[in-house]
Design an enzyme around this catalytic site. Sequence first.
Site, PDB file in Angstrom:
ATOM      1  CB  ALA A 130       0.305   6.871  -3.853  1.00  0.00           C
ATOM      2  CE  LYS A 137      -5.120   5.572   4.613  1.00  0.00           C
ATOM      3  NZ  LYS A 137      -6.105   4.749   3.877  1.00  0.00           N
ATOM      4  NE  ARG A 183       0.127   1.386   3.384  1.00  0.00           N
ATOM      5  CZ  ARG A 183       1.070   2.269   3.590  1.00  0.00           C
ATOM      6  NH1 ARG A 183       2.339   1.875   3.704  1.00  0.00           N
ATOM      7  NH2 ARG A 183       0.827   3.543   3.682  1.00  0.00           N
ATOM      8  CG  ASP A 237      -3.164   7.966  -1.454  1.00  0.00           C
ATOM      9  OD1 ASP A 237      -2.961   8.412  -0.316  1.00  0.00           O
ATOM     10  OD2 ASP A 237      -2.924   6.791  -1.795  1.00  0.00           O
TER      11      ASP A 237
HETATM   12  O1  MRU Z   1      -4.572   3.165   2.293  1.00  0.00           O
HETATM   13  P1  MRU Z   1      -3.088   3.359   2.181  1.00  0.00           P
HETATM   14  O2  MRU Z   1      -2.328   2.796   3.321  1.00  0.00           O
HETATM   15  O3  MRU Z   1      -2.565   2.918   0.841  1.00  0.00           O
HETATM   16  O4  MRU Z   1      -2.920   4.958   2.235  1.00  0.00           O
HETATM   17  C1  MRU Z   1      -1.625   5.491   2.073  1.00  0.00           C
HETATM   18  C2  MRU Z   1      -1.565   6.956   2.218  1.00  0.00           C
HETATM   19  O5  MRU Z   1      -2.560   7.616   2.416  1.00  0.00           O
HETATM   20  C3  MRU Z   1      -0.218   7.594   2.025  1.00  0.00           C
HETATM   21  O6  MRU Z   1      -0.120   8.753   2.793  1.00  0.00           O
HETATM   22  C4  MRU Z   1      -0.020   7.960   0.548  1.00  0.00           C
HETATM   23  O7  MRU Z   1      -0.309   6.875  -0.284  1.00  0.00           O
HETATM   24  C5  MRU Z   1       1.356   8.431   0.275  1.00  0.00           C
HETATM   25  S1  MRU Z   1       2.546   7.133   0.355  1.00  0.00           S
HETATM   26  C6  MRU Z   1       4.072   7.775  -0.065  1.00  0.00           C
END
Ligand code: MRU
Length: 343
Positions: free
Chosen positions: A50, A244, A48, A233
Amino acid sequence: MTKAPETIAFTDGRLVLIDQTRLPGELVTLECNTVEQTHDAIRRLVVRGAPAIGIAAAYGVLLARPSDAIGPDREVYLRAIDFLATSRPTAVNLFWALDRMKSVIERTPDVQLHDALLVEAVTIHNEDRQMCQSIGRHGASLLGDCRSVLTHCNAGGLATSMWGTALAPIYQLHQSGHEIKVFADETRPLLQGARLTAWELSQAGIPVTVLTDSMAGSLLRTGTIDAVIVGADRIAANGDVANKIGTYPLAVLASYHRIPFYVAAPSSTFDLALQCGDLIPIEQRDRSEVAQPQGIRVVPDLAEVINPAFDITPAELVTAIITERGVIESPNCERIARHLDGR
Ligand code: MRU
């Protein structure tokens, strides 16, 4: 000494992922041998964050070859791309990486297809490592006077292939001997902050303190935090940020208390086709994540539950966006377009 596994590895035609659903209890890997297994790993958050989702999906396309060998190769790969694109909706890096794989298919003759796709996936992976280092450098100069920062979710090495985005400046500062302490929101409902950010920072010897999400306001009020830094994301053309769930209230609190609120993300996280954040699709996840965390029922069956995985922070609350190219202060349409010119 055995080498610690990497967040994502592609070896001998297999995709090997740290299974992030098992951290911090166990550091184990999960092997994907098919497109379906890769899709499932992304959907279940085995991998997980992005950038990591994009890299995993790019490798996942290569897994279409052995099992689905019906019809010409390019059709098999294109079908895999369409399927992987349904694994999660919000992180635009997934679609960005899959579009790159699609362009390779469009310009490569059949006989060279597999090799060309492998080269592209490895290139996406390598670029991500460079991106982390560049964001680390640019972010370190912004955070250079900070002693303590607050972050939300996990935008570190587990969300990328190296230092992460929001955590990259912290790794960079730590490496250059600067003392910096991190406060990590636990990040309900799936606890990426408590389970993952706290795990990877403590492995690296960086002081980290976990707080429940509702404690952040109090910390920001008492002057314990010098800056807030988060990942993203998807970022719309005007600088609105999807990240998030729980990021938006943090940005409001930071603005109220006049604490800088930074977003760190690669240029692949911008979606210039979307004018503002309201157009970003927000993933709605299963009720069980909220109602039955770790299998323990905490919500009565008759109560409704909402579980949006992301929220939108308006650009006006963002002090600066840090990318691998530099820093966009007070982001807006013009500044973002100029920064990304020629992307
Ligand atoms: O649901 P997730 O754990 O994939 O959410 C991840 C996030 O919200 C991160 O802050 C975002 O993807 C940036 S990762 C460099």
